[in-house]
Design a protein around this motif. Structure first.
Motif, PDB file in Angstrom:
ATOM      1  N   LEU A  25      38.586  -5.212  21.775  1.00  0.00           N
ATOM      2  CA  LEU A  25      37.794  -5.970  20.565  1.00  0.00           C
ATOM      3  C   LEU A  25      38.929  -6.768  19.619  1.00  0.00           C
ATOM      4  N   ALA A  26      39.980  -6.325  19.668  1.00  0.00           N
ATOM      5  CA  ALA A  26      40.987  -7.388  19.011  1.00  0.00           C
ATOM      6  C   ALA A  26      41.202  -8.761  19.583  1.00  0.00           C
ATOM      7  N   VAL A  27      41.076  -8.735  20.972  1.00  0.00           N
ATOM      8  CA  VAL A  27      41.172 -10.280  21.653  1.00  0.00           C
ATOM      9  C   VAL A  27      39.985 -10.761  21.353  1.00  0.00           C
ATOM     10  N   VAL A  28      39.058 -10.187  21.440  1.00  0.00           N
ATOM     11  CA  VAL A  28      37.532 -11.067  21.253  1.00  0.00           C
ATOM     12  C   VAL A  28      37.492 -11.703  19.622  1.00  0.00           C
ATOM     13  N   VAL A  29      38.008 -10.828  18.668  1.00  0.00           N
ATOM     14  CA  VAL A  29      38.091 -11.183  17.369  1.00  0.00           C
ATOM     15  C   VAL A  29      38.905 -12.439  17.089  1.00  0.00           C
ATOM     16  N   TYR A  30      40.133 -12.031  17.695  1.00  0.00           N
ATOM     17  CA  TYR A  30      41.218 -13.388  17.645  1.00  0.00           C
ATOM     18  C   TYR A  30      40.664 -14.416  18.243  1.00  0.00           C
ATOM     19  N   ALA A  31      39.777 -14.548  19.493  1.00  0.00           N
ATOM     20  CA  ALA A  31      39.230 -15.533  20.131  1.00  0.00           C
ATOM     21  C   ALA A  31      38.254 -16.495  19.139  1.00  0.00           C
ATOM     22  N   VAL A  32      37.308 -15.711  18.599  1.00  0.00           N
ATOM     23  CA  VAL A  32      36.227 -16.258  17.530  1.00  0.00           C
ATOM     24  C   VAL A  32      36.657 -16.381  16.195  1.00  0.00           C
ATOM     25  N   TRP A  33      37.752 -15.946  15.774  1.00  0.00           N
ATOM     26  CA  TRP A  33      38.241 -16.264  14.299  1.00  0.00           C
ATOM     27  C   TRP A  33      38.436 -17.723  14.093  1.00  0.00           C
ATOM     28  N   PRO A  34      37.526 -18.318  13.093  1.00  0.00           N
ATOM     29  CA  PRO A  34      37.328 -19.573  12.502  1.00  0.00           C
ATOM     30  C   PRO A  34      38.774 -20.356  12.334  1.00  0.00           C
ATOM     31  N   LYS A  35      39.831 -19.656  12.160  1.00  0.00           N
ATOM     32  CA  LYS A  35      41.218 -20.209  11.855  1.00  0.00           C
ATOM     33  C   LYS A  35      41.690 -20.931  13.256  1.00  0.00           C
ATOM     34  N   ASN A  36      41.221 -19.995  14.337  1.00  0.00           N
ATOM     35  CA  ASN A  36      41.896 -20.501  15.700  1.00  0.00           C
ATOM     36  C   ASN A  36      41.104 -21.524  16.309  1.00  0.00           C
ATOM     37  N   LYS A  37      40.229 -22.021  15.633  1.00  0.00           N
ATOM     38  CA  LYS A  37      39.201 -22.807  16.475  1.00  0.00           C
ATOM     39  C   LYS A  37      39.902 -24.268  16.655  1.00  0.00           C
ATOM     40  N   ALA A  38      40.740 -24.734  15.897  1.00  0.00           N
ATOM     41  CA  ALA A  38      41.477 -26.137  16.222  1.00  0.00           C
ATOM     42  C   ALA A  38      42.220 -25.954  17.300  1.00  0.00           C
ATOM     43  N   LYS A  39      42.938 -24.856  17.261  1.00  0.00           N
ATOM     44  CA  LYS A  39      44.175 -24.612  18.605  1.00  0.00           C
ATOM     45  C   LYS A  39      43.484 -24.488  19.516  1.00  0.00           C
ATOM     46  N   PHE A  40      42.243 -23.861  19.809  1.00  0.00           N
ATOM     47  CA  PHE A  40      41.466 -23.707  21.257  1.00  0.00           C
ATOM     48  C   PHE A  40      40.971 -24.917  21.447  1.00  0.00           C
ATOM     49  N   ASP A  41      40.399 -25.594  20.519  1.00  0.00           N
ATOM     50  CA  ASP A  41      39.748 -26.979  20.879  1.00  0.00           C
ATOM     51  C   ASP A  41      40.879 -27.957  21.466  1.00  0.00           C
ATOM     52  N   HIS A  42      42.096 -28.117  20.909  1.00  0.00           N
ATOM     53  CA  HIS A  42      43.142 -28.756  21.411  1.00  0.00           C
ATOM     54  C   HIS A  42      43.610 -28.314  23.047  1.00  0.00           C
ATOM     55  N   ALA A  43      43.411 -26.987  23.120  1.00  0.00           N
ATOM     56  CA  ALA A  43      44.065 -26.458  24.361  1.00  0.00           C
ATOM     57  C   ALA A  43      42.992 -26.772  25.180  1.00  0.00           C
ATOM     58  N   ALA A  44      41.663 -26.727  25.132  1.00  0.00           N
ATOM     59  CA  ALA A  44      40.467 -27.029  25.819  1.00  0.00           C
ATOM     60  C   ALA A  44      40.642 -28.537  26.471  1.00  0.00           C
TER      61      ALA A  44
END
Length: 51
Positions: A25-44
């Motif tokens: 649950l903590a990993v899922v919350v971390y993955a969908v947290w709005p603050k992390n969107k830019a980081k994941f978009d860059h990594a993608a």
């Protein structure tokens, strides 16, 4: 009160299930947290960048 092997094993199984569910649950919350969107978009986009 004396604990049998079966009681200890059942407690460990239930505790482990709860523990890993909370970590999941903590990993899922971390993955969908709005603050992390830019980081994941860059990594993608990393595989599509030229050398």
């Amino acid at each position: 009160m004396e604990l049998s092997y079966e009681q200890v094993a059942a407690f460990a199984q239930q505790g482990g299930t709860v523990y890993f569910f909370l970590i999941f649950l903590a990993v899922v919350v971390y993955a969908v947290w709005p603050k992390n969107k830019a980081k994941f978009d860059h990594a993608a986009q990393i595989p599509f960048k030229e050398d």
